[in-house]
Design a protein around this motif. Sequence first.
Motif, PDB file in Angstrom:
ATOM      1  N   UNK A  92       0.831  -1.213   0.000  1.00 23.32           N
ATOM      2  CA  UNK A  92       0.000   0.000   0.000  1.00 23.32           C
ATOM      3  C   UNK A  92       0.861   1.256   0.000  1.00 23.32           C
ATOM      4  N   UNK A  93       1.969   1.227   0.747  1.00 20.15           N
ATOM      5  CA  UNK A  93       2.853   2.386   0.781  1.00 20.15           C
ATOM      6  C   UNK A  93       3.465   2.646  -0.586  1.00 20.15           C
ATOM      7  N   UNK A  94       3.874   1.587  -1.284  1.00 21.87           N
ATOM      8  CA  UNK A  94       4.437   1.738  -2.623  1.00 21.87           C
ATOM      9  C   UNK A  94       3.414   2.296  -3.600  1.00 21.87           C
ATOM     10  N   UNK A  95       2.162   1.893  -3.437  1.00 25.09           N
ATOM     11  CA  UNK A  95       1.117   2.369  -4.346  1.00 25.09           C
ATOM     12  C   UNK A  95       0.774   3.828  -4.078  1.00 25.09           C
ATOM     13  N   UNK A  96       0.686   4.200  -2.809  1.00 20.88           N
ATOM     14  CA  UNK A  96       0.150   5.515  -2.440  1.00 20.88           C
ATOM     15  C   UNK A  96       1.214   6.601  -2.302  1.00 20.88           C
ATOM     16  N   UNK A  97       2.493   6.246  -2.303  1.00 22.21           N
ATOM     17  CA  UNK A  97       3.539   7.243  -2.055  1.00 22.21           C
ATOM     18  C   UNK A  97       3.546   8.325  -3.131  1.00 22.21           C
TER      19      UNK A  97
END
Length: 284
Positions: A92-97
């Motif tokens: 999720x962090x990789x997607x939303x960063x």
Amino acid sequence: MARRFSAPYQSEPVSSLASWARNLAVFAVVAVVVSIIIVRFDFLEMKPALMAFFGGLAIAGLSILFGLAGFAAIWQNGSRGMARILLAFLIDALILAYPAYLALQYRKLPAIHDITTNPIDPPRFDALAPIRTGDGTNTAVYAGLYSAEQQRQFYPDIEPIELEIPADRAYAIARQLVTKRKWLVIDERAPQPPRRIGRIEAVARTPIMGFREDISIRVVPDGDDSRVDIRSASRYFESDLGSNAARVKKFIDDLNTAADADALKPVKKTPVAPPKAPAKTVKK
């Protein structure tokens, strides 16, 4: 001893919330990647592709909520699944960063999409004008006084480019920079001093989504020197998040550097052949 302590833990059930968090994160990755492919290769119209992209971001946010709920459940009942939650949070962090970074840029930068070195007389889109007439596209007409004022306030260093080289050399250097950047050239016309103006119209694409941003470069003779103006405008959306200004600034810097190097080159002189000696007449 390790087996004795781990055996009771291995017998605990896996938290269903942790499994949902991981599965939603994986599905979000698939939705985002597919939407990017759709936009870059024009498989669908812009709106459905963007709906899929934002849907993927929403699913990533939902995955975070399930992960937090799963973390609370594991803390209370001692069930397994922490590794799944951590994996979901990483995905999720990789997607939303990057979208989060763009959201910050949207708050900081002006909501304009048309940047030019000459707001009073910007380079026109001639060959590109018919392309900028579809549903949801920005027109080929310059954005106007509001855009010029916002540009002056936020990007005051974007100004016309004055070069101390002839117009044909300025055009050749600008054309080389366009080729180096792999912009798609739609139309080009070399200058023919003292009257004809040089023009290059091309299309650039944003790094990830591949949104098209149109470019027009104009080269005008100014005596023995030349003047270059560039315009970069997004084809979609009212805000470009600074992409056009960054492109224009980089082009100005590279053009000035290349023109200075070109002006320092020694002029090659054509060697003059020595006059031939007259043929000798042999007296008999």
